[in-house]
Write a protein that holds these residues in place. Structure first.
Motif, PDB file in Angstrom:
ATOM      1  N   ASP A   1      -2.733 -11.313   4.471  1.00  0.00           N
ATOM      2  CA  ASP A   1      -2.239 -11.751   5.771  1.00  0.00           C
ATOM      3  C   ASP A   1      -1.219 -10.764   6.326  1.00  0.00           C
ATOM      4  O   ASP A   1      -1.100 -10.588   7.536  1.00  0.00           O
ATOM      5  CB  ASP A   1      -1.559 -13.125   5.649  1.00  0.00           C
ATOM      6  N   ARG A   2      -0.470 -10.151   5.424  1.00  0.00           N
ATOM      7  CA  ARG A   2       0.635  -9.281   5.816  1.00  0.00           C
ATOM      8  C   ARG A   2       0.636  -8.058   4.915  1.00  0.00           C
ATOM      9  O   ARG A   2       0.157  -8.108   3.778  1.00  0.00           O
ATOM     10  CB  ARG A   2       1.958 -10.055   5.687  1.00  0.00           C
ATOM     11  N   ILE A   3       1.179  -6.955   5.419  1.00  0.00           N
ATOM     12  CA  ILE A   3       1.137  -5.707   4.663  1.00  0.00           C
ATOM     13  C   ILE A   3       2.519  -5.063   4.639  1.00  0.00           C
ATOM     14  O   ILE A   3       3.300  -5.193   5.587  1.00  0.00           O
ATOM     15  CB  ILE A   3       0.100  -4.739   5.297  1.00  0.00           C
ATOM     16  N   ALA A   4       2.822  -4.403   3.519  1.00  0.00           N
ATOM     17  CA  ALA A   4       4.047  -3.610   3.385  1.00  0.00           C
ATOM     18  C   ALA A   4       3.642  -2.215   2.933  1.00  0.00           C
ATOM     19  O   ALA A   4       2.994  -2.060   1.889  1.00  0.00           O
ATOM     20  CB  ALA A   4       5.004  -4.239   2.381  1.00  0.00           C
ATOM     21  N   VAL A   5       3.996  -1.211   3.721  1.00  0.00           N
ATOM     22  CA  VAL A   5       3.658   0.178   3.407  1.00  0.00           C
ATOM     23  C   VAL A   5       4.866   0.813   2.719  1.00  0.00           C
ATOM     24  O   VAL A   5       5.973   0.804   3.256  1.00  0.00           O
ATOM     25  CB  VAL A   5       3.306   0.968   4.681  1.00  0.00           C
ATOM     26  N   MET A   6       4.654   1.372   1.520  1.00  0.00           N
ATOM     27  CA  MET A   6       5.742   1.952   0.744  1.00  0.00           C
ATOM     28  C   MET A   6       5.627   3.470   0.672  1.00  0.00           C
ATOM     29  O   MET A   6       4.531   4.027   0.594  1.00  0.00           O
ATOM     30  CB  MET A   6       5.771   1.380  -0.677  1.00  0.00           C
ATOM     31  N   TYR A   7       6.785   4.118   0.697  1.00  0.00           N
ATOM     32  CA  TYR A   7       6.847   5.574   0.517  1.00  0.00           C
ATOM     33  C   TYR A   7       8.106   5.895  -0.276  1.00  0.00           C
ATOM     34  O   TYR A   7       9.220   5.569   0.137  1.00  0.00           O
ATOM     35  CB  TYR A   7       6.874   6.294   1.862  1.00  0.00           C
ATOM     36  N   LEU A   8       7.929   6.517  -1.429  1.00  0.00           N
ATOM     37  CA  LEU A   8       9.031   6.889  -2.317  1.00  0.00           C
ATOM     38  C   LEU A   8       9.999   5.735  -2.545  1.00  0.00           C
ATOM     39  O   LEU A   8      11.215   5.875  -2.440  1.00  0.00           O
ATOM     40  CB  LEU A   8       9.776   8.103  -1.760  1.00  0.00           C
ATOM     41  N   GLY A   9       9.438   4.587  -2.862  1.00  0.00           N
ATOM     42  CA  GLY A   9      10.244   3.443  -3.247  1.00  0.00           C
ATOM     43  C   GLY A   9      10.761   2.594  -2.109  1.00  0.00           C
ATOM     44  O   GLY A   9      11.386   1.558  -2.346  1.00  0.00           O
TER      45      GLY A   9
ATOM     46  N   PHE B   1      -1.116  -8.083  -3.434  1.00  0.00           N
ATOM     47  CA  PHE B   1      -2.238  -7.199  -3.756  1.00  0.00           C
ATOM     48  C   PHE B   1      -1.781  -5.755  -3.569  1.00  0.00           C
ATOM     49  O   PHE B   1      -1.553  -5.295  -2.457  1.00  0.00           O
ATOM     50  CB  PHE B   1      -3.437  -7.509  -2.859  1.00  0.00           C
ATOM     51  N   ILE B   2      -1.650  -5.035  -4.683  1.00  0.00           N
ATOM     52  CA  ILE B   2      -1.170  -3.656  -4.689  1.00  0.00           C
ATOM     53  C   ILE B   2      -2.366  -2.713  -4.715  1.00  0.00           C
ATOM     54  O   ILE B   2      -3.254  -2.849  -5.573  1.00  0.00           O
ATOM     55  CB  ILE B   2      -0.272  -3.402  -5.915  1.00  0.00           C
ATOM     56  N   THR B   3      -2.397  -1.762  -3.785  1.00  0.00           N
ATOM     57  CA  THR B   3      -3.538  -0.848  -3.727  1.00  0.00           C
ATOM     58  C   THR B   3      -3.190   0.390  -2.919  1.00  0.00           C
ATOM     59  O   THR B   3      -2.228   0.395  -2.140  1.00  0.00           O
ATOM     60  CB  THR B   3      -4.768  -1.542  -3.102  1.00  0.00           C
ATOM     61  N   HIS B   4      -3.965   1.449  -3.109  1.00  0.00           N
ATOM     62  CA  HIS B   4      -3.868   2.630  -2.248  1.00  0.00           C
ATOM     63  C   HIS B   4      -5.029   2.668  -1.266  1.00  0.00           C
ATOM     64  O   HIS B   4      -5.092   3.549  -0.409  1.00  0.00           O
ATOM     65  CB  HIS B   4      -3.893   3.907  -3.106  1.00  0.00           C
ATOM     66  N   ASP B   5      -5.940   1.714  -1.376  1.00  0.00           N
ATOM     67  CA  ASP B   5      -7.182   1.709  -0.584  1.00  0.00           C
ATOM     68  C   ASP B   5      -7.026   0.804   0.632  1.00  0.00           C
ATOM     69  O   ASP B   5      -7.088  -0.421   0.527  1.00  0.00           O
ATOM     70  CB  ASP B   5      -8.348   1.241  -1.464  1.00  0.00           C
TER      71      ASP B   5
ATOM     72  N   VAL C   1       0.835  -1.202   0.000  1.00  0.00           N
ATOM     73  CA  VAL C   1       0.000   0.000   0.000  1.00  0.00           C
ATOM     74  C   VAL C   1       0.871   1.253   0.000  1.00  0.00           C
ATOM     75  O   VAL C   1       2.043   1.226   0.372  1.00  0.00           O
ATOM     76  CB  VAL C   1      -0.954   0.025   1.218  1.00  0.00           C
ATOM     77  N   GLY C   2       0.254   2.351  -0.405  1.00  0.00           N
ATOM     78  CA  GLY C   2       0.941   3.641  -0.450  1.00  0.00           C
ATOM     79  C   GLY C   2       0.275   4.549  -1.465  1.00  0.00           C
ATOM     80  O   GLY C   2      -0.583   4.116  -2.243  1.00  0.00           O
ATOM     81  N   GLU C   3       0.658   5.811  -1.461  1.00  0.00           N
ATOM     82  CA  GLU C   3       0.117   6.777  -2.415  1.00  0.00           C
ATOM     83  C   GLU C   3       0.586   6.467  -3.835  1.00  0.00           C
ATOM     84  O   GLU C   3       1.542   5.715  -4.038  1.00  0.00           O
ATOM     85  CB  GLU C   3       0.587   8.186  -2.052  1.00  0.00           C
ATOM     86  N   SER C   4      -0.062   7.095  -4.804  1.00  0.00           N
ATOM     87  CA  SER C   4       0.423   7.021  -6.179  1.00  0.00           C
ATOM     88  C   SER C   4       1.819   7.626  -6.243  1.00  0.00           C
ATOM     89  O   SER C   4       2.059   8.703  -5.689  1.00  0.00           O
ATOM     90  CB  SER C   4      -0.514   7.794  -7.116  1.00  0.00           C
ATOM     91  N   GLY C   5       2.742   6.938  -6.897  1.00  0.00           N
ATOM     92  CA  GLY C   5       4.105   7.408  -6.979  1.00  0.00           C
ATOM     93  C   GLY C   5       5.021   6.830  -5.920  1.00  0.00           C
ATOM     94  O   GLY C   5       6.204   7.171  -5.866  1.00  0.00           O
TER      95      GLY C   5
ATOM     96  N   LEU D   1      -3.986   5.385   7.699  1.00  0.00           N
ATOM     97  CA  LEU D   1      -5.105   4.725   8.367  1.00  0.00           C
ATOM     98  C   LEU D   1      -6.097   5.748   8.914  1.00  0.00           C
ATOM     99  O   LEU D   1      -7.310   5.537   8.877  1.00  0.00           O
ATOM    100  CB  LEU D   1      -4.593   3.831   9.492  1.00  0.00           C
ATOM    101  N   ALA D   2      -5.573   6.859   9.418  1.00  0.00           N
ATOM    102  CA  ALA D   2      -6.462   7.895   9.958  1.00  0.00           C
ATOM    103  C   ALA D   2      -7.287   8.566   8.865  1.00  0.00           C
ATOM    104  O   ALA D   2      -8.355   9.126   9.140  1.00  0.00           O
ATOM    105  CB  ALA D   2      -5.648   8.944  10.710  1.00  0.00           C
ATOM    106  N   SER D   3      -6.807   8.511   7.625  1.00  0.00           N
ATOM    107  CA  SER D   3      -7.538   9.139   6.519  1.00  0.00           C
ATOM    108  C   SER D   3      -8.700   8.295   6.022  1.00  0.00           C
ATOM    109  O   SER D   3      -9.527   8.774   5.246  1.00  0.00           O
ATOM    110  CB  SER D   3      -6.577   9.420   5.352  1.00  0.00           C
ATOM    111  N   VAL D   4      -8.768   7.036   6.470  1.00  0.00           N
ATOM    112  CA  VAL D   4      -9.886   6.169   6.076  1.00  0.00           C
ATOM    113  C   VAL D   4     -11.122   6.596   6.849  1.00  0.00           C
ATOM    114  O   VAL D   4     -11.106   6.621   8.086  1.00  0.00           O
ATOM    115  CB  VAL D   4      -9.567   4.691   6.371  1.00  0.00           C
TER     116      VAL D   4
END
Length: 337
Positions: A223-231, A210-214, A47-51, A255-258
């Motif tokens: 089962d597990r998550i990886a949060v990405m920021y600028l690569g 599963f790649i998503t911004h949502d 997960v992460g923003e576009s870009g 998470l707070a923005s959801v």
């Protein structure tokens, strides 16, 4: 020790960019020093923003984009050591589901031709049996075999997405990368596709990324998550642990923005301000220009992933953040009660 099903080590991909016609080309990393492991039948959310580099990571894992540096192993074989025959077998055992189903499908081919195409390209069976298997797969994803003769423009967005999923699964792959696979669909259709993916995973011997911004959707699918920021991966861990106690300021803000449907609580995390700044990724913490908790150390020392609680977090202040990202609205709980 067993060999990981999928593994990356210091995986990086750099792209060149120019700010003007006469300026020198500079490099920025769409993926930087990614270290991940995936077990058979495991589900990983990215997960992460576009870009943030999510799609680039997915293409790297599938060998569709060559890495600038680093290693990728799939079922114990390094991508760099694969022969032409190895690559053919790899293509059979992996698949990609793209974001926009309309652009992913050929407008001049029928649905049956496109779902059966993989079987024919890899010479797994003859044409007659390929069409029989394609019809069965369409029914498996909730479509009628009568749609075999239709063209993509004759179907709804949700139906086209099911076709793309059917096409990806026709070769019985062991790894599938879903790249924003439901983001182009409306909410009701999203729910149907999410339910379908959960059913398919339970029935098939399948691992997926599963790649998503949502963040609303991903919690129901992995089962597990990886949060990405600028690569970079800035936080990773079990999905429940990360959602219950996010340790990185970026994860907490996401998470707070959801939106919450509970009127008795409100988010207390500062919102994310500003835009992605590639220049900040060269040294120090790449998130520091947007982080309300940044200190001097953040501009001089790049944080590395380290164990904090049940997660791996790349933040100098990860231990300082409280568990909750929401607080009760004073007086409103009693009012509603």
């Amino acid at each position: 020790m067993s060999t990981p099903f999928l593994k990356t080590q210091d995986l990086s991909r750099a792209f060149g960019q120019k700010t003007s016609l006469f300026s020198k080309s500079t490099s920025f990393f769409a993926s930087k020093s990614i270290n991940l492991e995936l077990a058979p039948r495991e589900r990983l959310g990215v997960v992460g923003e576009s870009g943030s580099g999510k799609s680039t990571l997915g293409r790297l894992l599938l060998g569709l984009t060559p890495p600038t540096s680093g290693e990728i192993w799939f079922e114990g074989v390094n991508h760099k050591e694969r022969t032409a025959r190895d690559w053919q077998q790899f293509r059979i055992r992996t698949a990609l589901v793209q974001q926009n189903p309309l652009s992913a499908l050929n407008p001049q081919m029928t649905i049956g031709e496109q779902v059966a195409e993989g079987l024919l390209v890899h010479r797994i069976t003859d044409r007659a049996n390929a069409y029989v298997r394609a019809a069965a797969m369409l029914e498996r994803v909730g479509l009628s075999a009568a749609m075999m003769d239709r063209y993509p423009h004759q179907m709804s967005g949700g139906q086209r997405q099911r076709v793309v999923i059917a096409r990806a699964l026709i070769l019985d792959p062991k790894l599938v990368v879903f790249d924003e696979a439901v983001s182009a669909l409306d909410v009701s259709v999203q729910a149907q596709v999410v339910a379908l993916l959960r059913e398919l995973w339970q029935e098939l011997d399948l691992a997926y990324v599963f790649i998503t911004h949502d963040l609303r959707i991903v919690r129901h699918l992995v089962d597990r998550i990886a949060v990405m920021y600028l690569g970079r991966v800035v936080e990773t861990g079990d999905i429940k642990s990360v959602y219950q106690w996010p340790r990185h300021p970026y994860t907490r803000a996401l998470l707070a923005s959801v939106p919450t449907m509970d009127p008795t609580v409100r988010n207390i995390e500062p919102p994310i301000k500003g835009e992605l700044d590639v220049g900040k990724a060269l040294h120090g913490c790449p998130f520091r220009s947007r982080c309300p908790f940044a200190i001097e150390r953040c501009s001089t020392e790049t944080p590395v992933l380290r164990p904090v609680g049940g997660q791996q977090v790349a933040c100098h202040r990860a231990e300082e953040f409280p568990q909750s990202i929401v607080s009760p609205v004073p007086g409103l709980q009693k009012e509603i009660a």
